[in-house]
Design a protein around this motif. Structure first.
Motif, short mmCIF file in Angstrom:
data_model
loop_
_atom_site.label_atom_id
_atom_site.label_comp_id
_atom_site.label_asym_id
_atom_site.label_seq_id
_atom_site.Cartn_x
_atom_site.Cartn_y
_atom_site.Cartn_z
N ALA A 87 1.07 -1.04 0.09
CA ALA A 87 -0.01 -0.17 -0.12
C ALA A 87 0.90 1.37 -0.10
O ALA A 87 0.59 2.20 -0.66
CB ALA A 87 -0.94 -0.12 1.17
N PHE A 88 1.89 1.26 0.83
CA PHE A 88 2.88 2.45 0.86
C PHE A 88 3.65 2.76 -0.25
O PHE A 88 4.23 3.72 -0.51
CB PHE A 88 3.60 2.43 2.26
N SER A 89 3.82 1.56 -0.99
CA SER A 89 4.90 1.56 -1.99
C SER A 89 4.46 2.65 -3.25
O SER A 89 5.27 2.93 -4.16
CB SER A 89 5.05 0.27 -2.81
N GLU A 90 3.13 3.01 -3.41
CA GLU A 90 2.45 3.85 -4.36
C GLU A 90 2.41 5.29 -4.03
O GLU A 90 2.21 6.22 -4.73
CB GLU A 90 1.21 3.23 -4.68
N LEU A 91 3.04 5.63 -2.58
CA LEU A 91 2.93 7.05 -1.91
C LEU A 91 4.23 7.88 -2.42
O LEU A 91 5.30 7.08 -2.24
CB LEU A 91 2.55 6.87 -0.51
N PRO A 92 4.27 9.06 -2.22
CA PRO A 92 5.39 9.79 -2.16
C PRO A 92 6.01 9.72 -0.86
O PRO A 92 5.46 9.42 0.07
CB PRO A 92 4.94 11.30 -2.35
N ARG A 93 7.47 9.69 -0.88
CA ARG A 93 8.15 9.03 0.28
C ARG A 93 8.35 10.38 1.46
O ARG A 93 8.82 10.03 2.28
CB ARG A 93 9.62 9.12 -0.19
N ASP A 94 7.75 11.44 0.91
CA ASP A 94 7.83 12.90 1.83
C ASP A 94 6.46 12.70 2.67
O ASP A 94 6.57 13.84 3.60
CB ASP A 94 8.32 14.03 1.23
N LEU A 95 5.75 11.79 2.70
CA LEU A 95 4.46 11.98 3.63
C LEU A 95 4.32 11.71 5.00
O LEU A 95 5.32 10.87 5.16
CB LEU A 95 3.00 11.34 2.73
N ASN A 96 4.09 12.47 5.73
CA ASN A 96 4.04 12.20 7.11
C ASN A 96 2.64 12.05 8.10
O ASN A 96 1.68 12.97 7.61
CB ASN A 96 4.88 13.38 7.86
N PHE A 97 2.26 11.08 8.27
CA PHE A 97 1.08 10.65 9.12
C PHE A 97 1.01 11.12 10.37
O PHE A 97 1.36 10.32 11.29
CB PHE A 97 0.52 9.23 8.98
N ALA A 150 6.37 20.95 15.39
CA ALA A 150 7.17 21.01 14.53
C ALA A 150 6.85 20.95 13.22
O ALA A 150 7.46 22.15 12.25
CB ALA A 150 8.48 19.99 14.82
N ILE A 151 6.19 20.09 12.79
CA ILE A 151 5.77 20.09 11.12
C ILE A 151 4.90 21.29 10.70
O ILE A 151 5.14 21.70 9.59
CB ILE A 151 5.08 18.87 10.78
N CYS A 152 4.05 21.80 11.48
CA CYS A 152 2.81 22.83 11.23
C CYS A 152 3.55 24.06 11.23
O CYS A 152 2.97 25.11 10.66
CB CYS A 152 1.70 22.62 12.01
N GLU A 187 8.73 24.23 5.01
CA GLU A 187 9.35 23.07 4.15
C GLU A 187 8.59 21.89 4.42
O GLU A 187 8.38 21.01 3.43
CB GLU A 187 10.76 22.63 4.53
N TYR A 188 7.74 21.71 5.66
CA TYR A 188 7.16 20.35 5.79
C TYR A 188 5.98 20.31 6.07
O TYR A 188 5.16 19.17 6.02
CB TYR A 188 7.90 19.72 6.84
N LYS A 189 5.10 21.69 6.09
CA LYS A 189 3.85 21.66 6.66
C LYS A 189 2.79 21.01 5.46
O LYS A 189 1.58 20.64 5.94
CB LYS A 189 3.33 23.15 7.25
N ASN A 190 3.39 20.98 4.44
CA ASN A 190 2.32 20.71 3.30
C ASN A 190 2.60 19.05 3.08
O ASN A 190 1.90 18.66 2.06
CB ASN A 190 2.76 21.34 1.82
N THR A 191 3.46 18.54 3.86
CA THR A 191 3.43 17.05 3.81
C THR A 191 2.63 16.22 4.71
O THR A 191 2.74 15.06 4.89
CB THR A 191 5.06 16.59 3.73
N THR A 192 1.88 17.06 5.59
CA THR A 192 1.25 16.20 6.58
C THR A 192 -0.10 15.67 6.23
O THR A 192 -0.80 16.25 5.34
CB THR A 192 0.81 17.25 7.64
N VAL A 193 -0.17 14.49 6.61
CA VAL A 193 -1.66 13.73 6.54
C VAL A 193 -2.33 13.73 7.67
O VAL A 193 -1.46 13.15 8.79
CB VAL A 193 -1.52 12.37 5.97
#
Length: 400
Positions: free
Chosen positions: A168-178, A271-273, A277-283
Motif C-alpha cells: 500500500a505504501f509503495s505507491e505513495l510519495p516518500r515525503d508524506l508524514n502521517f 514542529a511540522i506545522c 518546508e514540511y507543513k504541506n507534507t502532513t496527512v
C-alpha cells in the motif's frame, strides 16, 4: 592570547570532547551491522522491497510477553526493528528480551532486530517519552536505510500483514508524514499548554511521577501550538529534520516541550506545522484504530472481541490498546494476518509457491526474498489512503 593561540586551544578542546563522546550502542553493535542483501547473499538490487519501515517498539515493566507477540506479528525482513525496554523494568525482563532476540534464527539470519543496550528511564506523560523516540530515530537513521519511521508500544497490534503495508505504501510519495493534529487545543489549552512540569526521569534513575509547578505560563507567540496523537508515521526526511534541526526550530521546540505535559502529543505536530518546508507534507491521520470512553479518560478503552468488526471496517493498519493475550488478538491472528501461534505473520518471504500458504510461517525462504503477497489488508488500507489523500481531504485538513 592571539588568534593562533585561540585556534590551537579550540582544536585541543574539540579533540578532548571527541574522546569523551561515547555513542549509544545496540545489542548488535552498529560496527557489526551487515546490510541485509550482503548477509543473505542474494544478487538483487540494493532495495528489493518497494517500501521499508523502521519501527520503534516501546515497552515497560511487565510487557515482555505481549512485546514478543507484537514483534512476531510485525516482523518482515524488509524492515528494521528497535526495541526499547524501559530502564525501570527488572533486569530479568531485559535478559529475557535479549535472549528472545538472540535466540530467534530469522532475526540472526537477517540482522534487523535490535534492543537498546542502554535504555532510558521513561516517565509517563513526561518528555522522556519523546526523548526516547528521538533517540531511536537517531540510531535508526545512522544504522540503516528506510522510508518511514513508525512508533508503537507493546499494547499495539497490526490489523494487516507487512506485505499489505509495504504494498500500500509503495505507491505513495516518500515525503508524506502521517501525523494526526489540530491547532484547536480546546481543553488541552489549560491542561497541556499552560501547566509547567518537571520530569524526574531526565536526571534520576529512580522511577517517579512528573512534578507539577504551581506557576503557569502563557501560550507561545513565536510559534503556534498543535496537538494530536502520539502515534505517528514519519518520513525519513522529516525524521532527519527533527534530529539535525538545520533551521533550529526542532531544537527550540524540544527545549519548550521539556516542561510540557504529554509532549509526544504535541512536539511533532508543532514542529511540522510551523515548518514552511514540511507543513504541506502532513496527512491528518495516525492510521490507528483507537476507541475512547465518553467522556474520555486518561487512557483509551481496551479493545475486545466486540470491537473486531469496527477495526476491520476502519481499514486502518494498526490498533490499540489490547490486554495481554486477549481473545481478539487470536482472531486477528487467524483472520487478518494469518499468523499461527508463536510464528510470524503471513508474507511472501516465508510462504510456499504462488497461491500456497504454509501452515506456519517460521523461516525465511531465501529464494522468496523480495517477494510480496499482499491480500485483503492491502486493499482495505489503499481504500483508506485514497480517501485520506484525496484532493478534497488532503490539503483542507493540514495544520488547521
Amino acid at each position: 592570547m592571539g588568534i593562533k593561540g585561540f585556534t590551537i586551544f579550540f582544536m585541543l578542546l574539540a579533540i578532548l570532547f571527541s574522546f569523551l563522546y561515547i555513542p549509544t550502542k545496540l545489542i548488535l553493535p552498529i560496527s557489526n551491522f551487515r546490510p541485509i542483501m550482503n548477509f543473505l547473499n542474494v544478487q538483487r538490487s540494493d532495495k528489493p522491497y518497494p517500501a521499508t519501515f523502521a519501527y520503534l517498539i516501546s515497552a515497560s515493566k511487565g510487557d515482555t510477553g505481549r512485546l514478543k507477540r507484537v514483534v512476531k506479528a510485525l516482523y518482515h525482513p524488509a524492515n528494521y526493528y528497535l526495541i526499547h525496554m524501559d530502564y525501570g523494568a527488572p533486569a530479568a525482563e531485559h535478559r529475557d528480551l535479549a535472549e528472545f532476540v538472540a535466540g530467534e534464527p530469522v532475526f540472526n539470519q537477517v540482522g534487523n532486530v535490535w534492543l537498546v543496550e542502554k535504555p532510558n528511564l521513561v516517565t509517563y506523560r513526561g518528555p522522556t517519552m519523546l526523548a526516547t523516540t528521538l533517540h531511536a530515530m537517531a540510531m535508526l537513521l545512522r544504522t540503516c536505510n528506510w522510508d518511514w519511521f513508525i512508533n508503537l508500544s507493546a499494547s499495539d497490534y497490526p490489523l494487516i500483514t507487512q506485505d499489505d503495508l509495504i504494498d500500500a505504501f509503495s505507491e505513495l510519495p516518500r515525503d508524506l508524514n502521517f501525523i494526526q493534529h489540530s491547532g484547536h487545543l480546546g481543553w488541552k489549552l489549560n491542561k497541556r499548554g499552560k501547566p509547567i512540569i518537571i520530569d524526574p526521569g531526565l536526571y534520576s534513575r529512580n522511577k517517579s511521577d512528573i512534578w507539577w509547578v504551581i506557576k503557569q505560563r502563557s501560550v507561545p507567540t513565536a510559534f503556534k501550538l498543535y496537538t494530536g496523537s502520539a502515534w505517528t508515521i514519519l518520513s525519513r526526511s522529516f525524521a532527519e529534520y527533527c534530529i539535525v534541526g538545520w533551521d533550529n526550530l526542532p531544537r527550540t521546540l524540544l527545549l519548550y516541550y521539556t516542561n510540557f505535559v504529554s509532549s509526544p502529543e504535541g512536539y511533532f505536530q508543532t514542529a511540522i506545522c510551523n515548518s514552511e518546508e514540511y507543513k504541506n507534507t502532513t496527512v491528518n491521520h495516525d492510521l490507528h484504530y483507537i476507541t475512547w470512553d465518553n467522556p474520555p479518560k486518561q487512557h483509551p478503552r481496551s479493545l475486545l472481541l466486540k470491537d473486531y468488526r469496527g477495526m476491520v471496517l476502519s481499514n486502518r493498519p494498526f490498533a490499540r490498546k489490547f490486554k495481554k493475550n486477549d481473545r481478539v488478538l487470536d482472531k486477528i491472528d487467524r483472520q487478518l494476518i494469518k499468523r499461527q501461534h508463536g510464528q510470524f505473520s503471513y508474507g511472501g518471504w516465508c510462504s510456499g509457491g504462488t497461491g500456497k500458504m504454509y501452515s506456519t510461517c517460521s523461516a525465511l525462504q531465501s529464494e522468496n526474498f523480495g517477494v510480496l503477497r499482499p491480500g485483503a489488508g492491502a486493499r482495505r488500507l489503499k481504500t483508506l489512503l485514497t480517501r485520506t489523500l484525496s484532493e478534497r481531504n488532503f490539503h483542507r485538513q493540514q495544520c488547521r
